[in-house]
Design a protein around this motif. Structure first.
Motif, mmCIF file in Angstrom:
data_model
loop_
_atom_site.group_PDB
_atom_site.id
_atom_site.type_symbol
_atom_site.label_atom_id
_atom_site.label_comp_id
_atom_site.label_asym_id
_atom_site.label_seq_id
_atom_site.Cartn_x
_atom_site.Cartn_y
_atom_site.Cartn_z
ATOM 1 N N TRP A 9 0.770 -1.162 -0.034
ATOM 2 C CA TRP A 9 0.023 -0.140 0.124
ATOM 3 C C TRP A 9 0.819 1.300 -0.113
ATOM 4 O O TRP A 9 0.368 2.520 -0.554
ATOM 5 N N ALA A 10 2.063 1.249 0.706
ATOM 6 C CA ALA A 10 3.053 2.261 0.479
ATOM 7 C C ALA A 10 3.753 2.377 -0.653
ATOM 8 O O ALA A 10 4.024 1.565 -1.614
ATOM 9 N N THR A 11 3.857 3.978 -1.000
ATOM 10 C CA THR A 11 4.474 4.148 -2.027
ATOM 11 C C THR A 11 6.001 4.090 -1.930
ATOM 12 O O THR A 11 6.370 4.654 -1.129
ATOM 13 N N PRO A 12 6.868 3.405 -2.901
ATOM 14 C CA PRO A 12 8.320 3.221 -2.547
ATOM 15 C C PRO A 12 9.025 4.645 -2.622
ATOM 16 O O PRO A 12 8.277 5.631 -3.239
ATOM 17 N N VAL A 13 10.130 4.620 -2.249
ATOM 18 C CA VAL A 13 10.973 6.070 -2.214
ATOM 19 C C VAL A 13 12.230 5.591 -2.956
ATOM 20 O O VAL A 13 12.717 4.571 -2.633
ATOM 21 N N ALA A 48 15.888 6.791 -3.551
ATOM 22 C CA ALA A 48 17.000 7.372 -2.783
ATOM 23 C C ALA A 48 18.391 6.867 -2.729
ATOM 24 O O ALA A 48 18.327 5.729 -2.665
ATOM 25 N N ASP A 49 19.309 7.411 -3.021
ATOM 26 C CA ASP A 49 20.732 6.859 -2.805
ATOM 27 C C ASP A 49 20.812 5.716 -3.698
ATOM 28 O O ASP A 49 21.708 4.679 -3.176
ATOM 29 N N GLY A 50 20.331 5.743 -4.994
ATOM 30 C CA GLY A 50 20.692 4.704 -5.870
ATOM 31 C C GLY A 50 19.864 3.420 -5.528
ATOM 32 O O GLY A 50 20.052 2.274 -6.143
ATOM 33 N N ARG A 51 18.899 3.345 -4.547
ATOM 34 C CA ARG A 51 17.924 2.358 -4.271
ATOM 35 C C ARG A 51 16.480 2.613 -4.265
ATOM 36 O O ARG A 51 16.013 3.774 -4.395
ATOM 37 N N LEU A 52 15.785 1.582 -4.456
ATOM 38 C CA LEU A 52 14.182 1.820 -4.146
ATOM 39 C C LEU A 52 13.609 1.168 -2.815
ATOM 40 O O LEU A 52 14.111 -0.190 -2.774
ATOM 41 N N TYR A 53 13.355 2.007 -1.886
ATOM 42 C CA TYR A 53 12.659 1.504 -0.620
ATOM 43 C C TYR A 53 11.177 1.375 -0.725
ATOM 44 O O TYR A 53 10.631 1.981 -0.716
ATOM 45 N N CYS A 54 10.951 -0.058 -0.812
ATOM 46 C CA CYS A 54 9.758 -0.662 -0.658
ATOM 47 C C CYS A 54 9.159 -1.345 0.535
ATOM 48 O O CYS A 54 10.040 -2.481 1.062
ATOM 49 N N ILE A 55 8.040 -1.010 1.222
ATOM 50 C CA ILE A 55 7.651 -1.482 2.584
ATOM 51 C C ILE A 55 6.426 -2.109 2.496
ATOM 52 O O ILE A 55 5.180 -1.461 1.893
ATOM 53 N N SER A 56 6.295 -3.378 2.614
ATOM 54 C CA SER A 56 4.957 -4.254 2.344
ATOM 55 C C SER A 56 4.035 -3.890 3.511
ATOM 56 O O SER A 56 4.464 -3.176 4.790
#
Length: 407
Positions: free
Chosen positions: A341-345, A347-355
């Motif tokens: 449900w959360a939109t990823p971010v 940053a710093d060459g990465r994609l932060y995805c939280i389920s």
């Protein structure tokens, strides 16, 4: 403005800093940050091999899908509690130490019946660097200065009693210049309004389609600040309005996603609508042109992210799809552990995805299909998107606000 409005005076404080995360999906609603020196995992109980990197974890008085925002050295978050979900909370924490700086409570004036999956504290607050605007599913909009003094309050559902839906409202406010923009699309009286940031008075109002939407308004920057546009999705079209006056500028018809929100990259607009539509905005013609539409780049609940000439979308059951922003071609797919449900971010060459289950999955970005993401676990029940500043990631669950740094 009606009787529920309260006008107070106050001295305005600091201006927003470049590293702030001031609203839903961060600066310009893009879910992209220039922050560096970020962690790639959450380690609460450290070992020699993996030192702890949770700088602090603060308890919250109630749940909510709303994301934290960061202004200067303060982190703000909203929550709701009570049997009827009608106790509204706005909290400020010291970004360095996690110490609670202030906690304000309000009684909801509007509808608080919601689906148990969501929360009354669904919209993410927003800030202009001087004030914090806290919005709730009850359609209460409260303005505080950064020290927690109430400046004004609008009960928009008190003023418009049929503006509600039984699942819950979730559209986050957007600050553009000296206007706070709210979008209230539902089965009842639907409208969007520009609220004066200093006084709480209505500057402009437009009627919207009478159908439920949970998307949030997005800014499309113009050549000057008076040319800034606000983009708003309805089920059947995307409309653009001058942010300061509400004047309609253009519209694009498409069967749009009801949860994932439009994003922009310069003069390019990316609309989640039965796939992903790429539009080019011409400031000269005040119009948009379709560049491409790709069904395989569809979004589920998370909004699309555009970064480094690439598009990133999350589709059920948890597939991350990378596309070429120039032509919409699919470059790679990677199966993650959803649902999201959360939109990823980015940053710093990465994609932060939280389920939703609280599994943080950090993907190293490349034009080639990435390796398995780095995974770490926090509280379950995550609906809030991360907030990012240099050296830190802020995560919010129903129980806690987390600050995570490099060890």
């Amino acid at each position: 403005m009606t009787a529920i409005s309260i006008l107070l005076t106050a001295t305005l404080l600091l201006a927003a800093e470049p590293g702030d995360w001031p609203q839903f999906r961060g600066p310009d609603n893009r879910s992209v940050s220039d922050a560096t020196n970020l962690p790639d995992r959450v380690v609460e109980q450290g070992t020699d091999a993996a030192p702890a990197n949770v700088a602090w974890k603060a308890p919250l008085p109630g749940g909510g899908p709303s994301s934290p925002i960061v202004v200067g050295q303060k982190v703000f978050v909203t929550a709701a509690s009570g049997v009827r979900n009608d106790r509204l909370h706005v909290l400020a924490f010291d970004a360095e130490t996690g110490r609670q700086l202030w906690h304000r409570q309000l009684w909801a004036t509007g509808h608080t019946l919601i689906h148990n999956f969501g929360g009354v504290a669904a919209p993410t607050p927003a800030s202009d660097g001087q004030r914090v605007f806290a919005f709730f599913s009850s359609n209460d909009l409260a303005c505080f200065d950064l020290d927690g003094h109430l400046l004004w309050l609008r009960g928009l559902a008190y003023e418009n009693p049929t503006t509600r839906n039984d699942v819950g409202m979730s559209s986050s406010p957007l600050v553009v210049g000296d206007v706070v923009i709210v979008q209230l699309e539902n089965q009842g009286e639907s409208f969007a309004a520009g609220i004066d940031a200093a006084t709480g008075e209505t500057r402009w109002r437009h009627e919207r389609e009478k159908d439920a939407m949970w998307t949030s308004p997005t800014v499309l920057r113009g050549e000057t600040r008076t040319d800034d546009l606000v983009l708003m999705q309805s089920r059947n079209k995307l409309t653009a309005h001058r942010a300061l006056t509400g004047q309609p500028v253009w519209q694009y018809e498409a069967s749009s996603n009801t949860i994932a929100s439009v994003t922009v990259d310069g003069h390019h607009v990316y609309l989640p609508a039965l796939g992903l539509h790429s539009l080019r905005y011409s400031p000269t013609d005040k119009a948009v042109k379709l560049l491409w539409h790709e069904n395989r780049l569809r979004s589920g609940n998370a909004s699309p992210v555009v970064f480094g000439g690439r598009t990133y979308t999350l589709k059920p059951p948890g597939i991350l799809v990378c596309g070429d922003a120039a032509d919409g071609s699919v470059l790679w797919q990677l199966r993650l552990t959803g649902p999201f449900w959360a939109t990823p971010v980015a940053a710093d060459g990465r994609l932060y995805c939280i389920s939703h289950r609280g599994l943080l999955q950090v993907v190293t970005l490349s034009d080639q299909r990435p390796d398995k993401p780095v995974e770490s676990q926090i509280d379950a029940g995550i609906l809030a998107s991360p907030a990012v500043t240099t050296g830190a990631i802020y995560l919010r669950s129903n129980e806690h606000l987390w600050k995570v740094v490099k060890p």
